[in-house]
Write a protein that holds these residues in place. Sequence first.
Motif, PDB file in Angstrom:
ATOM      1  N   GLY A  84       0.811  -1.206   0.000  1.00 41.38           N
ATOM      2  CA  GLY A  84       0.000   0.000   0.000  1.00 41.38           C
ATOM      3  C   GLY A  84       0.845   1.257   0.000  1.00 41.38           C
ATOM      4  O   GLY A  84       0.397   2.311   0.438  1.00 41.38           O
ATOM      5  N   ARG A  85       2.093   1.136  -0.491  1.00 41.66           N
ATOM      6  CA  ARG A  85       2.996   2.288  -0.460  1.00 41.66           C
ATOM      7  C   ARG A  85       2.476   3.429  -1.323  1.00 41.66           C
ATOM      8  O   ARG A  85       1.783   3.209  -2.321  1.00 41.66           O
ATOM      9  CB  ARG A  85       4.398   1.875  -0.905  1.00 41.66           C
ATOM     10  N   LYS A  86       2.837   4.623  -0.953  1.00 36.60           N
ATOM     11  CA  LYS A  86       2.407   5.815  -1.669  1.00 36.60           C
ATOM     12  C   LYS A  86       3.179   5.974  -2.972  1.00 36.60           C
ATOM     13  O   LYS A  86       4.376   5.680  -3.046  1.00 36.60           O
ATOM     14  CB  LYS A  86       2.624   7.054  -0.785  1.00 36.60           C
ATOM     15  N   ARG A  87       2.500   6.444  -4.000  1.00 31.62           N
ATOM     16  CA  ARG A  87       3.146   6.683  -5.285  1.00 31.62           C
ATOM     17  C   ARG A  87       4.118   7.858  -5.194  1.00 31.62           C
ATOM     18  O   ARG A  87       3.807   8.906  -4.608  1.00 31.62           O
ATOM     19  CB  ARG A  87       2.079   6.979  -6.343  1.00 31.62           C
ATOM     20  N   SER A  88       5.299   7.701  -5.768  1.00 33.14           N
ATOM     21  CA  SER A  88       6.309   8.756  -5.741  1.00 33.14           C
ATOM     22  C   SER A  88       6.020   9.810  -6.804  1.00 33.14           C
ATOM     23  O   SER A  88       5.485   9.502  -7.865  1.00 33.14           O
ATOM     24  CB  SER A  88       7.704   8.163  -5.992  1.00 33.14           C
ATOM     25  N   PRO A  89       6.400  11.059  -6.549  1.00 33.71           N
ATOM     26  CA  PRO A  89       6.265  12.092  -7.577  1.00 33.71           C
ATOM     27  C   PRO A  89       7.107  11.771  -8.810  1.00 33.71           C
ATOM     28  O   PRO A  89       8.141  11.105  -8.720  1.00 33.71           O
ATOM     29  CB  PRO A  89       6.785  13.352  -6.882  1.00 33.71           C
ATOM     30  N   PHE A  90       6.669  12.257  -9.945  1.00 32.26           N
ATOM     31  CA  PHE A  90       7.383  12.119 -11.209  1.00 32.26           C
ATOM     32  C   PHE A  90       8.383  13.280 -11.275  1.00 32.26           C
ATOM     33  O   PHE A  90       8.009  14.441 -11.142  1.00 32.26           O
ATOM     34  CB  PHE A  90       6.396  12.198 -12.374  1.00 32.26           C
ATOM     35  N   ILE A  91       9.672  12.961 -11.479  1.00 37.40           N
ATOM     36  CA  ILE A  91      10.704  13.995 -11.461  1.00 37.40           C
ATOM     37  C   ILE A  91      11.234  14.241 -12.874  1.00 37.40           C
ATOM     38  O   ILE A  91      11.638  13.305 -13.565  1.00 37.40           O
ATOM     39  CB  ILE A  91      11.863  13.615 -10.531  1.00 37.40           C
ATOM     40  N   ILE A  92      11.240  15.506 -13.275  1.00 38.12           N
ATOM     41  CA  ILE A  92      11.736  15.922 -14.583  1.00 38.12           C
ATOM     42  C   ILE A  92      12.973  16.780 -14.374  1.00 38.12           C
ATOM     43  O   ILE A  92      12.942  17.772 -13.634  1.00 38.12           O
ATOM     44  CB  ILE A  92      10.670  16.735 -15.344  1.00 38.12           C
ATOM     45  N   GLY A  93      14.081  16.423 -15.020  1.00 37.20           N
ATOM     46  CA  GLY A  93      15.298  17.215 -14.957  1.00 37.20           C
ATOM     47  C   GLY A  93      15.466  18.053 -16.209  1.00 37.20           C
ATOM     48  O   GLY A  93      15.229  17.572 -17.315  1.00 37.20           O
ATOM     49  N   ILE A  94      15.864  19.323 -16.032  1.00 42.30           N
ATOM     50  CA  ILE A  94      16.092  20.215 -17.171  1.00 42.30           C
ATOM     51  C   ILE A  94      17.497  20.791 -17.060  1.00 42.30           C
ATOM     52  O   ILE A  94      17.827  21.473 -16.084  1.00 42.30           O
ATOM     53  CB  ILE A  94      15.054  21.350 -17.220  1.00 42.30           C
ATOM     54  N   ALA A  95      18.330  20.518 -18.071  1.00 43.63           N
ATOM     55  CA  ALA A  95      19.723  20.952 -18.076  1.00 43.63           C
ATOM     56  C   ALA A  95      19.996  21.849 -19.285  1.00 43.63           C
ATOM     57  O   ALA A  95      19.169  21.980 -20.186  1.00 43.63           O
ATOM     58  CB  ALA A  95      20.652  19.737 -18.092  1.00 43.63           C
ATOM     59  N   GLY A  96      21.196  22.442 -19.300  1.00 43.60           N
ATOM     60  CA  GLY A  96      21.595  23.296 -20.407  1.00 43.60           C
ATOM     61  C   GLY A  96      22.523  24.388 -19.915  1.00 43.60           C
ATOM     62  O   GLY A  96      22.703  24.584 -18.714  1.00 43.60           O
ATOM     63  N   SER A  97      23.108  25.114 -20.830  1.00 39.88           N
ATOM     64  CA  SER A  97      24.087  26.138 -20.503  1.00 39.88           C
ATOM     65  C   SER A  97      23.466  27.352 -19.833  1.00 39.88           C
ATOM     66  O   SER A  97      22.257  27.590 -19.906  1.00 39.88           O
ATOM     67  CB  SER A  97      24.792  26.592 -21.788  1.00 39.88           C
ATOM     68  N   VAL A  98      24.314  28.144 -19.204  1.00 36.73           N
ATOM     69  CA  VAL A  98      23.947  29.498 -18.798  1.00 36.73           C
ATOM     70  C   VAL A  98      23.448  30.239 -20.044  1.00 36.73           C
ATOM     71  O   VAL A  98      24.026  30.105 -21.126  1.00 36.73           O
ATOM     72  CB  VAL A  98      25.176  30.218 -18.214  1.00 36.73           C
ATOM     73  N   ALA A  99      22.341  30.976 -19.901  1.00 39.26           N
ATOM     74  CA  ALA A  99      21.758  31.808 -20.963  1.00 39.26           C
ATOM     75  C   ALA A  99      21.009  31.019 -22.031  1.00 39.26           C
ATOM     76  O   ALA A  99      20.511  31.608 -22.996  1.00 39.26           O
ATOM     77  CB  ALA A  99      22.823  32.694 -21.627  1.00 39.26           C
ATOM     78  N   ALA A 100      20.886  29.696 -21.878  1.00 41.88           N
ATOM     79  CA  ALA A 100      20.192  28.897 -22.900  1.00 41.88           C
ATOM     80  C   ALA A 100      18.673  29.022 -22.800  1.00 41.88           C
ATOM     81  O   ALA A 100      17.962  28.765 -23.774  1.00 41.88           O
ATOM     82  CB  ALA A 100      20.596  27.430 -22.782  1.00 41.88           C
ATOM     83  N   GLY A 101      18.168  29.372 -21.626  1.00 42.36           N
ATOM     84  CA  GLY A 101      16.729  29.495 -21.450  1.00 42.36           C
ATOM     85  C   GLY A 101      16.105  28.353 -20.666  1.00 42.36           C
ATOM     86  O   GLY A 101      14.910  28.094 -20.789  1.00 42.36           O
ATOM     87  N   LYS A 102      16.908  27.685 -19.830  1.00 38.17           N
ATOM     88  CA  LYS A 102      16.397  26.577 -19.012  1.00 38.17           C
ATOM     89  C   LYS A 102      15.273  27.015 -18.088  1.00 38.17           C
ATOM     90  O   LYS A 102      14.286  26.312 -17.913  1.00 38.17           O
ATOM     91  CB  LYS A 102      17.504  25.977 -18.142  1.00 38.17           C
ATOM     92  N   SER A 103      15.465  28.187 -17.471  1.00 38.81           N
ATOM     93  CA  SER A 103      14.484  28.657 -16.494  1.00 38.81           C
ATOM     94  C   SER A 103      13.133  28.917 -17.144  1.00 38.81           C
ATOM     95  O   SER A 103      12.087  28.600 -16.567  1.00 38.81           O
ATOM     96  CB  SER A 103      14.986  29.932 -15.810  1.00 38.81           C
ATOM     97  N   THR A 104      13.154  29.488 -18.342  1.00 34.55           N
ATOM     98  CA  THR A 104      11.898  29.717 -19.062  1.00 34.55           C
ATOM     99  C   THR A 104      11.237  28.394 -19.411  1.00 34.55           C
ATOM    100  O   THR A 104      10.029  28.213 -19.218  1.00 34.55           O
ATOM    101  CB  THR A 104      12.144  30.539 -20.337  1.00 34.55           C
ATOM    102  N   THR A 105      12.014  27.447 -19.919  1.00 37.38           N
ATOM    103  CA  THR A 105      11.482  26.120 -20.224  1.00 37.38           C
ATOM    104  C   THR A 105      10.842  25.502 -18.989  1.00 37.38           C
ATOM    105  O   THR A 105       9.738  24.943 -19.057  1.00 37.38           O
ATOM    106  CB  THR A 105      12.608  25.198 -20.746  1.00 37.38           C
ATOM    107  N   ALA A 106      11.515  25.606 -17.846  1.00 37.44           N
ATOM    108  CA  ALA A 106      11.000  25.022 -16.606  1.00 37.44           C
ATOM    109  C   ALA A 106       9.701  25.694 -16.171  1.00 37.44           C
ATOM    110  O   ALA A 106       8.735  25.010 -15.788  1.00 37.44           O
ATOM    111  CB  ALA A 106      12.045  25.134 -15.504  1.00 37.44           C
ATOM    112  N   ARG A 107       9.649  27.024 -16.230  1.00 38.79           N
ATOM    113  CA  ARG A 107       8.442  27.744 -15.810  1.00 38.79           C
ATOM    114  C   ARG A 107       7.258  27.437 -16.735  1.00 38.79           C
ATOM    115  O   ARG A 107       6.133  27.240 -16.259  1.00 38.79           O
ATOM    116  CB  ARG A 107       8.699  29.252 -15.784  1.00 38.79           C
ATOM    117  N   VAL A 108       7.517  27.406 -18.041  1.00 33.06           N
ATOM    118  CA  VAL A 108       6.424  27.125 -18.979  1.00 33.06           C
ATOM    119  C   VAL A 108       5.905  25.713 -18.776  1.00 33.06           C
ATOM    120  O   VAL A 108       4.691  25.472 -18.757  1.00 33.06           O
ATOM    121  CB  VAL A 108       6.879  27.337 -20.438  1.00 33.06           C
TER     122      VAL A 108
END
Length: 318
Positions: A84-108
């Motif tokens: 009866g264990r609880k389901r774990s959250p689904f984890i998404i990793g987002i990588a890339g260079s400084v200034a590539a736009g990772k933060s925007t991708t993550a927020r959207v």
Amino acid sequence: MTDIEKKEQYAPYISISRDEWKTLNGALNFSLSDEDISKLNALNEPLNLAEIQEVYFPLSHLLNIHIDFAKKLYEAENGYLNSGRKRSPFIIGIAGSVAAGKSTTARVLQKVLSLWPEKPRVALVTTDGFLYPNKVLEQRSIMNRKGFPESYDTKRLINFLADVKAGKEHLEVPIYSHLEYDIIPNRVQEIHNPDVVIVEGINVLQVNLSEKHQGPQVFVSDFFDYSIYVHANEKNLLEWYISRFKQLQRTAFQNPSSYFHRYATLSEQEAIAIAANIWDLINKPNLIKNILPTRFRANLILEKGSHHFVKGVKLRKV
């Protein structure tokens, strides 16, 4: 079959043009206002409804396929174990260079995923919060290597991700201030019972094997259910970095509390020279040695063109 077709047949990724990709959204039609888009936009990064609809709606659809199958696998395994264990959250990793736009991708992605009918709770965590405080970096004489693997408290980040996968309902993440260029003492981001956790940072796909290390080793990416790399060529990255630096000089750097206030009165030519020097001394070596080599560890690569918009996608074959 031509040589090109043979090469594509055995390549680990499927290359998809933007025109083809935008047809794969599964008939999604979420409603986003101009205010929503403005909140998702980042400094000096263009973002419009077309980019969200043509790039992030299909990506949301794909991720929900993976999330749905993860749920089914969890149910099947739970039945097999009679647990009866609880389901774990689904984890998404987002990588890339400084200034590539990772933060925007993550927020959207956070916004679009949260709009699905199930209304999942989607938390966004940036690895900036797991940088060592400046005091520690100075003690170790690596202040000029902030953003390099050794500047992160990787053990703390891995413990956080282990807690996520363990189903811990209340989670805390340190908060990093870009204004002060440091961790804010005694302040944390609180996360409660998430369904999906997005982890964004330049270092999230790195493995950094050390010859000195003995025994088992756990990496940040071991906890990801899906990973994305935001890619652009170095010429564009440098141009975007300089442009962002100039805009910050006119805005955030004007604040006397800013760590970079000393740059506030530079001429435009001086600002360009300083930004280019920072890039050459810090960001470029980190990109070439530590970040770019992780690109093909990702499940999906968003390939950006010269105007910051995604021009194509590489999808790892299942």
